[in-house]
Design an enzyme around this catalytic site. Structure first.
Site, short mmCIF file in Angstrom:
data_model
loop_
_atom_site.label_atom_id
_atom_site.label_comp_id
_atom_site.label_asym_id
_atom_site.label_seq_id
_atom_site.Cartn_x
_atom_site.Cartn_y
_atom_site.Cartn_z
CG ASP A 11 -2.12 -10.57 8.03
OD1 ASP A 11 -2.93 -10.27 8.91
OD2 ASP A 11 -2.45 -10.99 7.30
NE ARG A 33 -9.29 7.46 9.59
CZ ARG A 33 -9.06 7.56 8.70
NH1 ARG A 33 -8.72 8.23 7.80
NH2 ARG A 33 -10.63 7.35 7.42
N GLY A 93 0.79 -0.89 -0.30
CA GLY A 93 0.23 -0.50 0.61
C GLY A 93 0.81 1.37 -0.23
NE ARG A 111 -14.60 9.58 8.81
CZ ARG A 111 -13.89 9.38 7.60
NH1 ARG A 111 -12.89 7.85 7.98
NH2 ARG A 111 -13.31 10.50 6.50
CG HIS A 135 -16.55 6.04 6.93
ND1 HIS A 135 -17.71 6.68 6.71
CD2 HIS A 135 -15.91 6.62 6.88
CE1 HIS A 135 -17.54 7.79 5.75
NE2 HIS A 135 -16.24 7.39 5.71
CD GLU A 155 -12.05 14.21 3.52
OE1 GLU A 155 -12.16 13.01 4.35
OE2 GLU A 155 -12.67 13.58 2.63
CB ALA A 214 2.24 2.64 4.49
CD GLU A 273 -6.14 1.34 8.43
OE1 GLU A 273 -6.24 1.32 7.43
OE2 GLU A 273 -6.88 0.59 9.14
CB SER A 297 -4.81 7.10 7.37
OG SER A 297 -6.16 7.48 6.49
CG HIS A 336 -13.18 3.66 7.86
ND1 HIS A 336 -13.14 3.41 5.87
CD2 HIS A 336 -12.81 4.88 7.27
CE1 HIS A 336 -12.65 4.31 4.84
NE2 HIS A 336 -12.48 4.81 6.61
C1 LIG Z 1 -12.70 2.74 1.12
C2 LIG Z 1 -11.50 3.01 2.03
C3 LIG Z 1 -11.03 4.96 2.34
C4 LIG Z 1 -10.57 5.78 2.87
N1 LIG Z 1 -10.01 7.03 2.17
C5 LIG Z 1 -9.68 7.38 2.65
C6 LIG Z 1 -8.79 8.35 2.28
O1 LIG Z 1 -9.84 8.78 1.87
N2 LIG Z 1 -7.57 9.24 2.91
C7 LIG Z 1 -6.83 8.58 3.63
O2 LIG Z 1 -6.22 9.57 4.32
N3 LIG Z 1 -7.69 7.60 4.38
C8 LIG Z 1 -8.28 7.02 3.85
N4 LIG Z 1 -8.77 5.28 4.02
C9 LIG Z 1 -7.40 4.84 5.13
C10 LIG Z 1 -6.22 4.50 3.82
O3 LIG Z 1 -6.92 4.63 2.77
C11 LIG Z 1 -5.69 3.98 5.16
O4 LIG Z 1 -4.80 4.32 6.44
C12 LIG Z 1 -4.08 3.38 4.36
O5 LIG Z 1 -4.20 3.74 3.11
C13 LIG Z 1 -3.20 2.54 4.43
O6 LIG Z 1 -2.19 2.29 3.92
P1 LIG Z 1 -1.19 0.67 4.11
O7 LIG Z 1 0.03 1.00 3.54
O8 LIG Z 1 -0.67 1.18 5.98
O9 LIG Z 1 -2.12 -0.08 4.28
P2 LIG Z 1 -2.94 -0.88 2.98
O10 LIG Z 1 -3.15 0.18 1.93
O11 LIG Z 1 -4.06 -1.44 3.15
O12 LIG Z 1 -1.02 -1.82 2.88
C14 LIG Z 1 -1.34 -3.05 3.36
C15 LIG Z 1 -0.40 -4.36 2.19
O13 LIG Z 1 0.17 -4.86 3.36
C16 LIG Z 1 -0.60 -6.34 2.41
N5 LIG Z 1 -0.41 -7.19 3.62
C17 LIG Z 1 -1.04 -7.10 4.90
N6 LIG Z 1 -1.17 -8.66 5.65
C18 LIG Z 1 0.27 -8.95 5.06
C19 LIG Z 1 0.42 -10.24 4.95
N7 LIG Z 1 0.12 -10.44 6.39
N8 LIG Z 1 1.54 -10.78 4.09
C20 LIG Z 1 2.14 -9.54 3.16
N9 LIG Z 1 2.13 -8.54 2.98
C21 LIG Z 1 0.31 -8.14 4.02
C22 LIG Z 1 -1.73 -6.18 1.60
O14 LIG Z 1 -1.62 -7.26 0.79
C23 LIG Z 1 -1.57 -5.44 1.30
O15 LIG Z 1 -0.95 -4.77 0.30
C24 LIG Z 1 -9.23 4.64 3.75
C25 LIG Z 1 -9.61 3.27 3.73
C26 LIG Z 1 -10.43 2.40 3.03
C27 LIG Z 1 -10.71 1.36 2.95
#
Ligand SMILES: Cc1cc2nc3c(=O)[nH]c(=O)nc-3n(C[C@H](O)[C@H](O)[C@H](O)COP(=O)(O)OP(=O)(O)OC[C@H]3O[C@@H](n4cnc5c(N)ncnc54)[C@H](O)[C@@H]3O)c2cc1C
Length: 546
Positions: free
Chosen positions: A222, A385, A13, A289, A243, A115, A15, A374, A390, A350
């Site tokens: 995880d 939040r 993702g 929220r 949400h 928002e 991050a 996250e 995020s 959410h």
């Molecule tokens: C519908 C929705 C709308 C949102 N809208 C907003 C917004 O408008 N603005 C905002 O700031 N935030 C928003 N958020 C929150 C934001 O999208 C997330 O907090 C953010 O994208 C998290 O990014 P991340 O890289 O931490 O995790 P993610 O993007 O979830 O990536 C996690 C990654 O880890 C991988 N993974 C997980 N477990 C394992 C494992 N055991 N082994 C290998 N890989 C694994 C997954 O497959 C994925 O690739 C929204 C969230 C959702 C669900």
């Protein structure tokens, strides 16, 4: 044979990918991701990224809005960090190829959305597809990078620490180090070893612990589960954000109706057409929220109705359709025209505000283990939040973590220890999918019914007893079964469900996202602290100790 890289990244993702692009400037990077590379919460983000660009806005206002939403539990230094870095991190995204929606008139650089909880327009976005566009842009940069390899369908099973060392003396050391991860290759069914001096855990959220969630299926907590088992400190897991507005449709998968729809003028109404948010908060439909979600929950329970309605029909149809193309398209596919009829909505799990506890450089309590996005609890969100903070937090902390990781590598040049291959002696392939899917549904239902928007000690204790029983059964099953992605996720879900309940039971007050009928008031005299879990201990950590 173990694969070795300079940086191991778990998750693709925002991050993980943004960290990987920076880390690749100094060394080789392996990204492990459990499904296809695009599968992430990031890909679903609609609203956008909060950052100060408006002529009437300021860092101080954004900081204050974040602190207000977090109800006293935000760490001010972490909040200041993300807010002040916001414009620069948006600049990075532009360099990586993201084209944000620009405003033609008035000369402002971006079209800034509004928002809930924000006192100014400050949401930088790509219409309502911000996350999808970001995810694809970052993946393209990663794809073009010769020092980065992405391993899809690789589910991380465990982090490699002293616990896995061959020699007993090494095991006895009291400080814990992370040297990579064991990961299940989905194609071969084998568990492989990935070693690195620096591991970034960027495995995302925990929405799927609950029955109704806006999160895609990868969000099974995880990261917190693996880090907790490895001996890391986790915090504030009682603060799950629900949400307020996801589509209520018997045939449709749960689908988020962005807060930006209310920011654009959408009004929440009960079935008889009456607006109700003015009875709950002076900011009405744009209240924080937690307040909106609780108000909807209360209205639904009071009136015995299965949903409420989000009405934007009073605005010009073309503008609505143009501003929310993705939502409009999804709704039309279910025969709902948002410009002409109110959208039926319910709250859903959410965003997880808690996670693996880190400092301002993204360092966890385990040496060599960084956590961002996250999966982390950085102190930014406190008890709730603020919308669209995020993605910003993930970008800022991944940048900080990369700089810190460079320094860590410089000062840790020792040979990697001898890590044994995965040992699965005594385990068998068991065709028992029904056990896994049943347990998963049971956990999600329990969490929704007893550990949801409104809690009580009795509900939490009841949920805890049942989760412990299920977790014990899963543990026994896990010991004798060859690992599969489903089994790994189930084990992690049960672990984090139990940690959420422990945290919620520990906090004897209501604050932000944690609301309990037994202690309905906020109590600053005792609870202005993080709820911290380390092994069997649960304790409070004053905010000043971060
Ligand atoms: C519908 C929705 C709308 C949102 N809208 C907003 C917004 O408008 N603005 C905002 O700031 N935030 C928003 N958020 C929150 C934001 O999208 C997330 O907090 C953010 O994208 C998290 O990014 P991340 O890289 O931490 O995790 P993610 O993007 O979830 O990536 C996690 C990654 O880890 C991988 N993974 C997980 N477990 C394992 C494992 N055991 N082994 C290998 N890989 C694994 C997954 O497959 C994925 O690739 C929204 C969230 C959702 C669900």
């Amino acid at each position: 044979m173990a694969e070795i890289s300079d940086f191991l990244v778990i998750g693709s993702g925002v991050a993980g990918l943004s960290f990987a692009l920076r880390a690749a400037e100094k060394g080789t990077v392996t990204i492990l991701t459990k499904k296809e590379r695009v599968d992430s919460n990031t890909n679903y983000a609609q609203g956008g990224i909060a950052a100060v660009f408006g002529p009437d806005d300021s860092f101080n206002l954004h900081i204050q809005d974040t602190l207000d939403a977090g109800v006293g539990l935000c760490h001010r230094d972490a909040v200041e960090l993300i807010v002040r870095q916001g414009p620069d991190r948006i600049g990075d995204l532009e360099q990586w190829g993201v084209e944000f929606t620009h405003r033609d008139e008035a000369g402002n650089p971006f079209d800034l959305g509004r928002e809930g909880g924000h006192s100014k327009n400050r949401i930088v976005h790509v219409k309502d597809r911000t996350g999808q566009v970001m995810e694809h842009a970052l993946l393209e940069c990663v794809h073009d990078h010769e020092k980065i390899q992405v391993k899809e369908n690789h589910t991380v099973v465990e982090l490699v620490t002293e616990h896995h060392l061959m020699g007993r003396d090494e095991k006895k050391k009291d400080s814990i180090h992370c040297w990579g991860a064991y990961a299940l290759n989905g194609k071969t069914g084998e568990v492989e070893v990935y070693l690195s001096r620096v591991t970034l855990l960027a495995s995302g959220g925990a929405g799927r612990v609950y029955q109704h969630s806006t999160n895609p299926s990868i969000a099974t907590a995880d990261g917190s589960a693996m880090a907790y088992r490895a001996g890391a400190t986790v915090a504030n897991l009682e603060f799950m954000q629900f949400h307020p507005t996801t589509l209520y449709h018997p045939q449709g998968e749960s689908f988020l109706i962005s807060e930006a729809v209310r920011g654009f003028g959408g009004v929440l109404r009960t079935e008889d057409g009456k607006a109700f948010m003015e009875r709950y908060h002076p900011q009405k439909d744009l209240a924080p929220r937690d307040i909106v979600a609780r108000a909807i929950d209360a209205e639904m329970k009071k009136r015995g109705e299965s949903c409420v309605y989000l009405d934007i029909t009073h605005l010009e149809a073309e503008k609505v359709r143009d501003h929310f193309p993705q939502i409009n398209e999804k709704l039309l596919s279910l025969k709902i025209d948002m410009a002409k009829e109110p959208i039926p909505v319910v709250p859903a799990a959410h965003y997880m505000c808690g996670g693996v506890l880190t400092d301002l450089e993204g360092r966890s309590s385990i040496h060599g283990l960084y956590v961002t996005g996250e999966a982390a609890c950085t102190g930014v969100h406190g008890a709730n939040r603020l919308a669209s903070n995020s993605l910003l937090e993930a970008l800022v902390f991944s940048e900080k973590a990369s700089l810190s990781a460079f320094r860590y590598l410089e000062s840790n040049k020792n040979k990697l220890p001898d890590i044994p291959p995965w040992d699965d002696t005594g385990t068998f392939d068991q065709e028992e999918w029904i056990l896994i899917s049943h347990d998963q549904k049971e956990i999600q239902r329990l969490m929704w019914d007893y550990v949801g928007i409104v809690r009580s000690d009795e509900r939490l204790i009841r949920a805890g007893r049942r989760i412990d029983l299920i977790a014990e059964e899963i543990k026994k099953f896990y010991k004798k079964t060859k690992v599969t992605p489903g089994l790994l996720e189930l084990r992690n879900l049960s672990c984090v469900a139990s940690l959420i309940i422990r945290s919620a039971l520990f906090r004897k007050e209501s604050r932000g996202l944690h609301y309990t009928t037994d202690y309905p008031d906020r109590d600053d005299s005792h609870w202005l602290c993080d709820t911290v879990i380390l092994g069997n201990q649960t304790f409070l950590r004053p905010l000043s100790e971060s």
